[in-house]
Scaffold this active site. Structure first.
Site, PDB file in Angstrom:
ATOM      1  N   TYR A  18       5.699   5.168  -2.432  1.00  0.00           N
ATOM      2  CA  TYR A  18       4.396   4.817  -1.854  1.00  0.00           C
ATOM      3  C   TYR A  18       4.362   5.179  -0.367  1.00  0.00           C
ATOM      4  CZ  TYR A  18       0.484   2.065  -0.169  1.00  0.00           C
ATOM      5  OH  TYR A  18      -0.678   1.685   0.448  1.00  0.00           O
ATOM      6  N   GLU A  40      -5.616  -3.398  -2.413  1.00  0.00           N
ATOM      7  CA  GLU A  40      -5.567  -4.263  -1.228  1.00  0.00           C
ATOM      8  C   GLU A  40      -6.215  -5.609  -1.521  1.00  0.00           C
ATOM      9  OE1 GLU A  40      -3.676  -3.791   1.228  1.00  0.00           O
ATOM     10  OE2 GLU A  40      -3.290  -1.652   1.060  1.00  0.00           O
ATOM     11  N   TRP A  48       3.090  -7.055  -1.261  1.00  0.00           N
ATOM     12  CA  TRP A  48       2.690  -5.697  -1.623  1.00  0.00           C
ATOM     13  C   TRP A  48       3.561  -5.183  -2.777  1.00  0.00           C
ATOM     14  CZ3 TRP A  48      -1.397  -3.142  -1.659  1.00  0.00           C
ATOM     15  CH2 TRP A  48      -1.414  -1.770  -1.875  1.00  0.00           C
TER      16      TRP A  48
END
Length: 187
Positions: A18, A40, A48
């Site tokens: 990522y 998000e 995350w």
């Protein structure tokens, strides 16, 4: 030795990929922007890493983030997702995904694309910030507050200024890679 931002969890290949392949890269594809915005919104109150680990399952249940298909999902479809352990089972966030798809389509209708709407806030250019250490980076900025306010006015959910700044960073509108990271613009 490769130098990455210090927030990258080196024990998780999804995290590394990522960071290296997506985070902070200027993104202009509407479908990919919609996916990142949704991711998000899922993160609120979670790590995350949790979101990344459930990303593929989210793609499957939300039609690979095709906004029109997500916008048309029935309440029953969304309710059924609460039984799926492969995703984050938060009713408000799941229903927000549909609401955000509907708002996203309206932005496309008005502005031609979500990309043109979003990048107009930065005049089409990435803002490169001085970030000696990610702990010193702000959680929100005047830009994320401005965009958050506009998104909420348009009907978007879970798009507070902290989530919006994370989205802007992820989509490459704001480069908050640490200064010594090899992926920092101009490195």
């Amino acid at each position: 030795m490769t130098k990455r931002c210090s927030w990258v969890k080196m024990t998780n290949p999804l995290y590394i990929a990522y960071h290296d392949e997506e985070w902070g890269q200027p993104l202009h594809d509407d479908q990919a922007l919609f996916e990142l915005l949704c991711m998000e919104t899922y993160q609120a109150g979670l790590s995350w890493e949790t979101v990344l680990n459930k990303r593929q399952a989210f793609r499957e249940v939300f039609h690979n983030y095709q906004a029109q298909r997500v916008a048309e999902m029935a309440d029953g479809e969304l309710e059924a997702l609460l039984d799926n352990p492969a995703i984050i089972r938060n009713r408000a966030k799941l229903f927000a995904t549909r609401a955000n798809a509907q708002a996203f389509l309206q932005v496309q209708k008005v502005h031609g694309s979500f990309d043109s709407y979003l990048w107009s806030f930065v005049e089409g250019k990435t803002i490169i910030n001085d970030v000696p250490d990610y702990h010193l980076a702000p959680a929100k900025t005047s830009l994320s507050e401005k965009i958050s306010k506009d998104l909420k006015k348009r009907g978007f959910k879970f798009t507070g200024p902290v989530a919006v700044l994370a989205f802007l960073q992820a989509a490459g509108l704001v480069d908050d890679h640490e200064n010594d990271c090899e992926w920092k613009s101009g490195s």
